[in-house]
Structures are given as structure tokens and as C-alpha cells.
Design an enzyme around this catalytic site. Structure first.
Site, PDB file in Angstrom:
ATOM      1  N   CYS A   1      -1.120   3.585   1.192  1.00 43.70           N
ATOM      2  CA  CYS A   1      -0.503   2.254   1.161  1.00 43.70           C
ATOM      3  C   CYS A   1       0.551   2.311  -0.205  1.00 43.70           C
ATOM      4  CB  CYS A   1      -1.323   1.004   1.164  1.00 43.70           C
ATOM      5  SG  CYS A   1      -2.433   1.181   2.557  1.00 43.70           S
TER       6      CYS A   1
ATOM      7  N   HIS B   1       0.727  -5.371  -2.801  1.00 43.42           N
ATOM      8  CA  HIS B   1       0.568  -4.934  -1.385  1.00 43.42           C
ATOM      9  C   HIS B   1      -0.391  -5.780  -0.574  1.00 43.42           C
ATOM     10  CE1 HIS B   1      -0.876  -2.229   1.736  1.00 43.42           C
ATOM     11  NE2 HIS B   1      -2.072  -2.262   1.495  1.00 43.42           N
TER      12      HIS B   1
ATOM     13  N   ASN C   1      -1.612  -5.748   7.267  1.00 40.87           N
ATOM     14  CA  ASN C   1      -1.502  -4.750   6.411  1.00 40.87           C
ATOM     15  C   ASN C   1      -0.638  -3.531   7.038  1.00 40.87           C
ATOM     16  OD1 ASN C   1      -1.749  -2.434   4.762  1.00 40.87           O
ATOM     17  ND2 ASN C   1      -3.839  -2.668   4.525  1.00 40.87           N
TER      18      ASN C   1
END
Ligand code: COA
Length: 327
Positions: free
Chosen positions: A114, A254, A284
């Protein structure tokens, strides 16, 4: 010539297919209420048949190039942060080069889960120091749903697909990339994995897919580390630049989960209205989450001229990072 490293244009792309919490209620034992309360996600985008990570990345790149007022052929380097490339070989960046209709550039992927986009920004910064005339496409792109087990309710509600991109040059018009900080702790790698298919977890002809082919995570542990690591690396980059949290106009973390974003905002002691989130609409999207949100926050006017913007990310590895942008 101005020697600052500048982001000349942002771009993003998300597939058209929407997977809602109501859709997931029909697939696993879950509820809209559980998903929204625990994660803040209401819906996410998923690719259609035949749509790959490089397709999403190329669309985001085209938008970034258009916003930068540049032709694809001017680009010298393509860097894609992803853990879901179309193939292991060729890299996703090679496929993006091909789909942009250009050739003989330098193109490579970065594996930082990520945190891939912030790692790509730092590689872009390093390359621009070596080659001041370079024009860099930094991309974060994922088809996370390819590596999600849609029979596992503990993970399948969290993720979505998407891409975001930025064009970096030395000098020129645009927000300045003031600094980037990267960190890793490989000791904690086993808490968040996609291991099946690697040489430590091989597949032979005829094997059926095992659970390790998909994202596996220890949610509570990941949650704690994500909040702690993102907050500390934001403070480190501020200190290194002689700034404090009071100087930050926008915090863009994030987009893992609304509770993580909210907790980072609180620990970082910034007003909630300065924290950007679109996790409710995209879930996500791993390496795509920061550039997808950043491009949106610029276009909707959430980020304004003069703003100091803090980006931060956290992912498998563990990897984490922060970056400061002066608009
Ligand atoms: N629907 C309904 N119930 C669910 C569920 C779902 N989709 N997923 C899990 N549950 C259940 C669990 O089975 C458990 O039931 P039990 O108490 O009977 O055993 C209960 O809900 C609580 O599960 P738990 O895992 O403790 O929930 P949580 O509050 O920690 O939230 C996450 C789970 C995954 C949302 C949270 O830990 C998280 O966001 N972690 C970070 C994950 C992440 O973003 N990773 C990527 C970072 S880059």
C-alpha cells in the site's frame, strides 16, 4: 532553471463496476451496518472481465499527462507501485509503456504494497537528482480484488480496485514535492501477506488455489501498527523540515479504513475537517489509494493553492511513508 521537484499533473481512474455492501451481504455473512461501523466503506469499484492493473494505470497516467500538458512520449521513466501486476514478467510499468504507445523509456515496478505510490515518488525524486531533465510518471495501481477471497468476510469487505498517477519534473509549474520519508520493518511481514505463488509457497501444475493466494491479515495488529507508524513518520518529516502539525493544511492518509484514518488524524492532532477521505466510495485500493484521493482532492478544491499537504501510507512488509507537498 528552478531546481525544485514539482508535480506537474495528477490523474486517477477507477473501474465503473460498483460493488456495494448490499452486494457483499449476498456473498458472505456480513451486513452493511458491520462494514460501515468497522471500516467506513460503503462501496468499492471492481474491474470488469479483461480489465487489468495496467489498464487502470494507463488511464490514470493519461489524465496526469493531460493535466501536465505533456505528450506521453516526453516521459523518460515509468514507475508503478503495485502488488497486483498483470504478470510477474513483464512488469506492469512495461505494459503501461506499451499501452501509452511509447517505447525505449525506463519502466519498472515497485513492491511496497500500500506504500507503493510514496515509494515511487521517492524513486522519482532520486532519479530527478541524477537526471534533472527526466520526466517521471509515478503511478499507484491495483486490482486488489484479484487477490481477495470473496468467501472470507474478514477481508473481502475491505478492498477495491483503482489507480492514481503523477508527473514529476525538476522545475516548472505545480506543487513542490518538498520531502519524502520511507520506512520498513520486515520482522512484521507475517501480519499481512499475499504469499501464494512466490517461491516460498509454490504452485505445481494441477494444484488447487490455497488461502495463501489471497490477502491474509491480522486485522487488529495491522490496525495498531498502521496508526502508530503513520503518525510517527508524519511527525518525523515535519521535524526534519522545521515544521509542526499546525503548519499542515491537509492530511491525506492511506485510505485503509475510516477508523484508521480518524485515529491517525487524532494522534497527529489535526482538525477533522483537514483530513481527506474517500474510503467510503473506494475502500482500500492499496498503492492506488493515496494518488486516487490526492487527484480527487485537487480537482474538488479540497486542496487549495498555498496548502501544505501531508501524505502518509502504510502497508504489507510492513512498509510506511510520508511526503510533504507545498501547493
Ligand atoms: N461482517 C460481520 N462480522 C465480521 C466481519 C464481517 N465482514 N468480519 C469479521 N467479523 C466478525 C469477526 O468474526 C468477529 O466475530 P467474533 O467476535 O464472533 O469472533 C468480530 O466481527 C470482530 O472481529 P475483529 O476482527 O476483532 O474486528 P475489528 O474491530 O478488529 O475489525 C477490521 C476488523 C479488519 C475491520 C480491522 O481490524 C481493520 O481495519 N484492520 C486493518 C485492516 C487493513 O486495513 N489492512 C490493510 C492495511 S494496509
Amino acid at each position: 532553471m528552478n531546481n525544485d521537484i514539482v508535480i506537474r499533473g495528477f490523474g486517477r481512474y477507477a473501474p465503473e463496476n460498483v460493488l456495494t455492501n448490499a452486494d457483499l451481504e449476498k456473498m458472505v455473512d456480513t451486513s452493511d451496518e458491520w462494514i460501515v461501523t468497522r471500516t467506513g466503506v460503503k462501496e468499492r469499484r471492481i474491474v470488469s472481465e479483461g480489465q487489468f492493473t495496467s489498464d487502470l494505470a494507463t488511464e490514470a497516467a493519461r489524465m496526469a499527462l493531460k493535466n501536465a500538458g505533456m505528450e506521453a512520449d516526453e516521459i523518460t521513466h515509468i514507475i508503478v507501485g503495485t502488488f497486483t501486476p498483470d504478470h510477474l514478467v513483464p512488469s506492469c510499468a512495461c505494459s503501461v509503456e506499451q499501452k501509452l504507445g511509447i517505447k525505449e523509456k525506463a519502466a519498472f515496478d515497485i513492491a511496497a504494497a500500500c506504500s507503493g505510490f510514496l515509494y515511487a515518488l521517492e524513486m522519482g525524486r532520486a532519479l530527478l537528482t541524477l537526471h534533472p531533465e527526466a520526466k517521471i510518471l509515478a503511478i499507484g495501481a491495483e486490482v486488489v480484488t484479484h487477490r481477495v477471497n470473496f468467501t472470507d468476510r474478514t477481508t473481502c469487505v475491505l478492498f477495491g480496485d483503482g489507480a492514481g498517477a503523477a508527473v514529476l519534473t525538476k522545475g516548472g509549474q505545480g506543487p513542490k514535492l518538498m520531502d519524502v520519508k520511507l520506512a520498513t520493518d520486515g520482522n512484521l511481514g507475517s501480519l499481512l501477506t499475499v504469499s501464494g505463488g512466490g517461491c516460498a509457497s509454490t504452485y505445481k501444475p494441477g494444484d488447487t488455489i490455497r488461502d495463501d493466494y489471497f490477502v491474509m491479515l491480522q486485522g487488529r495488529e495491522v490496525f495498531k501498527h498502521a496508526v502508530r507508524s503513520m503518525t510517527s513518520i508524519c511527525n518525523e518529516i515535519l521535524e526534519a523540515n522545521g515544521l509542526t502539525n499546525k503548519d499542515v493544511d491537509v492530511l491525506l492518509p492511506h485510505q485503509a479504513n475510516w477508523r484508521i484514518i480518524d485515529a491517525v488524524g487524532r494522534k497527529f492532532e489535526i482538525e477533522p475537517e483537514k483530513v481527506y477521505s474517500n474510503v467510503d466510495r473506494f475502500g482500500n485500493t492499496s498503492a492506488a489509494s493515496v494518488p486516487l484521493a490526492l487527484s480527487e482532492a485537487v480537482d474538488t478544491g479540497f486542496i487549495k493553492d498555498g496548502d501544505l499537504v501531508m501524505l502518509t501510507s502504510f502497508g504489507g512488509g510492513f512498509t510506511w511513508a510520508s511526503a510533504l507537498l507545498q501547493f
